[in-house]
Motif scaffolding. Structure first.
Motif, PDB file in Angstrom:
ATOM      1  N   ARG A  77     -13.278  25.854  13.732  1.00 15.80           N
ATOM      2  CA  ARG A  77     -12.030  26.621  13.745  1.00 15.80           C
ATOM      3  C   ARG A  77     -11.606  26.963  12.322  1.00 15.80           C
ATOM      4  O   ARG A  77     -11.878  26.194  11.397  1.00 15.80           O
ATOM      5  CB  ARG A  77     -10.891  25.800  14.363  1.00 15.80           C
ATOM      6  CG  ARG A  77     -11.163  25.393  15.765  1.00 15.80           C
ATOM      7  CD  ARG A  77     -10.101  24.440  16.249  1.00 15.80           C
ATOM      8  NE  ARG A  77     -10.543  23.850  17.513  1.00 15.80           N
ATOM      9  CZ  ARG A  77      -9.741  23.412  18.448  1.00 15.80           C
ATOM     10  NH1 ARG A  77      -8.437  23.469  18.272  1.00 15.80           N
ATOM     11  NH2 ARG A  77     -10.215  22.901  19.566  1.00 15.80           N
ATOM     12  N   LEU A  79      -8.127  28.951  10.318  1.00 19.79           N
ATOM     13  CA  LEU A  79      -6.834  29.629  10.439  1.00 19.79           C
ATOM     14  C   LEU A  79      -6.428  30.117   9.058  1.00 19.79           C
ATOM     15  O   LEU A  79      -6.368  29.330   8.114  1.00 19.79           O
ATOM     16  CB  LEU A  79      -5.797  28.642  10.993  1.00 19.79           C
ATOM     17  CG  LEU A  79      -4.361  29.120  11.173  1.00 19.79           C
ATOM     18  CD1 LEU A  79      -4.264  30.338  12.082  1.00 19.79           C
ATOM     19  CD2 LEU A  79      -3.493  27.986  11.742  1.00 19.79           C
ATOM     20  N   PHE A  88      -6.913  33.704  13.371  1.00 16.25           N
ATOM     21  CA  PHE A  88      -7.445  32.443  13.877  1.00 16.25           C
ATOM     22  C   PHE A  88      -8.860  32.709  14.380  1.00 16.25           C
ATOM     23  O   PHE A  88      -9.091  33.676  15.101  1.00 16.25           O
ATOM     24  CB  PHE A  88      -6.558  31.900  15.003  1.00 16.25           C
ATOM     25  CG  PHE A  88      -7.104  30.638  15.621  1.00 16.25           C
ATOM     26  CD1 PHE A  88      -7.207  29.475  14.877  1.00 16.25           C
ATOM     27  CD2 PHE A  88      -7.528  30.614  16.940  1.00 16.25           C
ATOM     28  CE1 PHE A  88      -7.740  28.315  15.430  1.00 16.25           C
ATOM     29  CE2 PHE A  88      -8.052  29.460  17.509  1.00 16.25           C
ATOM     30  CZ  PHE A  88      -8.156  28.299  16.739  1.00 16.25           C
ATOM     31  N   GLU A 111      -3.749  28.748  19.201  1.00 16.73           N
ATOM     32  CA  GLU A 111      -4.891  27.823  19.100  1.00 16.73           C
ATOM     33  C   GLU A 111      -5.115  27.098  20.431  1.00 16.73           C
ATOM     34  O   GLU A 111      -6.241  26.974  20.898  1.00 16.73           O
ATOM     35  CB  GLU A 111      -4.652  26.814  17.973  1.00 16.73           C
ATOM     36  CG  GLU A 111      -5.875  25.938  17.748  1.00 16.73           C
ATOM     37  CD  GLU A 111      -5.801  25.099  16.475  1.00 16.73           C
ATOM     38  OE1 GLU A 111      -4.789  25.170  15.759  1.00 16.73           O
ATOM     39  OE2 GLU A 111      -6.781  24.369  16.206  1.00 16.73           O
TER      40      GLU A 111
ATOM     41  N   THR B  91      -6.374  19.942  14.955  1.00 18.21           N
ATOM     42  CA  THR B  91      -6.059  21.348  15.199  1.00 18.21           C
ATOM     43  C   THR B  91      -5.719  22.032  13.871  1.00 18.21           C
ATOM     44  O   THR B  91      -5.142  21.402  12.978  1.00 18.21           O
ATOM     45  CB  THR B  91      -4.868  21.494  16.163  1.00 18.21           C
ATOM     46  OG1 THR B  91      -3.787  20.728  15.653  1.00 18.21           O
ATOM     47  CG2 THR B  91      -5.214  21.034  17.560  1.00 18.21           C
TER      48      THR B  91
END
Lengths: 306, 100
Positions: A77, A79, A88, A111, B91
């Motif tokens: 991932r 961002l 993103f 997300e 995250t």
């Protein structure tokens, strides 16, 4: 997976349903564009950008993924926050989804929605569910109030600053994900230098030598003027690259112009030097804008000295 | 690469100093290199879609995660602030929050 299944997965039509499902993500308010890539190939772009921009975006996203993969730490991932929006990227090889959105406050929702999307389609995409599993939230109470003071103090002589060790960002080492196209070529210092470069180097030396032996006001002014100009060019260039990178690029340019250590350029070299630095910026419109600012900096510094 | 500590780092010019935690020289050096690589790539992605200034970046990879943001104003007394975590993945938005 048998060969028929593999063949089916190579057919873009195989992804019609997940691409349609991706549109559902656009229900998230503030989401302005989606990209769906399979093995680095754009299967669907649903954005307000031009085709050229979409293509350029895909190239850069692929470069990002390759950069980490080559460093043996595949990215899952990313961002990015920009002045005009946010991006993103969710990568679960061989699939990549890119999302463009305006409100950074929506990053969490976006997300999570992408996570759910991948979890839902993991079986169809034949990707291991653990590669798209939901991640934990980093709860980091990094209270930096006291130590931040150390950063500010690191330029003065306080005891705290003395005990604080600092390191300089070194050149990339093996296995570190630094894109090669971002590393500017180092100009030859000898051997390959053209006579023109040698002349400018000699010119520089003749400029420097008197300044080194004379403690006159003129030389001090010249020194201050050069330092001020260099700092402003650094600030200007830092608008597009990190400050450390800007510093290093400037040092390289100066080295290529024959200036090392405490050496300085003469005011009539300010503009060619600024132009060489700005040339590093690939984006034409941005380069033009920086060039205008650079010229006004040069103009502001020449009268101070002469 | 085996530790699981989270380190908060400040960048002032080419000086990389720990803001929280006991970051080793190696960790700070690695942060500087990784952040620079990420920032360069972020810039290219931004340019591709017509955005010029990178404000922040975060990346989650197989070995951990990294995030940083540039100072929002000169009063912040640092050029950039970042977080580095080895071993674990989090995250991306929470990484950003860690450097707020």
């Amino acid at each position: 997976m048998n060969s028929a299944e593999v063949g089916a997965m190579q057919d873009p039509a195989y992804y019609d349903a997940p691409i349609k499902a991706l549109r559902m993500l656009k229900r998230v308010r503030g989401l302005e564009g989606t990209f769906f890539l399979h093995e680095g190939v754009l299967l669907k772009a649903d954005t307000l950008l031009s085709e050229q921009q979409n293509a350029a975006f895909v190239v850069e996203v692929n470069a990002l993924i390759s950069q980490f993969r080559n460093a043996k730490r595949p990215i899952s991932r990313a961002l990015f926050g920009f002045d005009g929006g946010n991006v993103f990227i969710f990568h679960a090889a061989p699939f990549t989804i890119g999302l463009i959105f305006s409100d950074f406050g929506k990053a969490e929702i976006i997300e999570k929605a992408t996570e759910e999307y991948f979890q839902k389609w993991a079986a169809s995409f034949r990707i291991p569910p653990e590669s798209v599993a939901g991640l934990a939230t980093l709860e980091f109470d990094g209270s930096d109030r006291i130590v931040l003071q150390n950063v500010a103090d690191s330029n003065d002589d306080s005891e705290a600053a003395k005990t604080e060790t600092t390191i300089v960002a070194n050149a990339p080492e093996d296995g570190v994900p630094v894109p090669e196209d971002q590393i500017p070529p180092i100009a030859p210092l000898s051997g390959d230098t053209t006579s023109g470069e040698l002349e400018s180097s000699e010119e520089m030396k003749s400029d420097l030598e008197p300044a080194a032996v004379e403690e006159s006001t003129v030389s001090l002014n010249a020194e201050t003027n050069w330092k001020s100009f260099r700092e402003k060019i650094e600030n200007l260039f830092s608008k597009v690259v990190g400050r450390a990178q800007a510093k290093r690029l400037i040092e390289r340019e100066l080295t290529s112009m024959g200036v090392t250590g405490n050496g300085r350029l003469s005011p009539n070299q300010f503009r060619p030097f600024g132009t060489k630095v700005i040339q590093r910026v690939k984006d034409r419109s941005l380069r033009k804008q920086l060039e205008i600012e650079m010229i006004s900096l040069v103009e502001a510094h020449i009268p101070n000295f002469e | 690469m085996t530790s699981t500590k989270t380190i908060l780092i400040g960048v002032n010019g080419d000086r990389v100093v720990p803001l929280s935690g006991d970051a080793t020289d190696e960790e700070r050096s690695r942060f500087a290199r990784e952040a620079e690589g990420l920032q360069a790539r972020a810039h290219q992605i931004g340019v591709a879609i017509g955005m010029t200034s990178v404000l922040s970046s975060a990346a989650v990879h197989s070995d951990g995660c990294i995030a940083f943001r540039f100072a929002k104003s000169s009063s912040e007394e640092f050029d950039a602030k970042g977080v580095l975590r080895d071993g674990d993945q989090f995250t991306a938005f929470s990484l950003h929050r860690a450097v707020e």
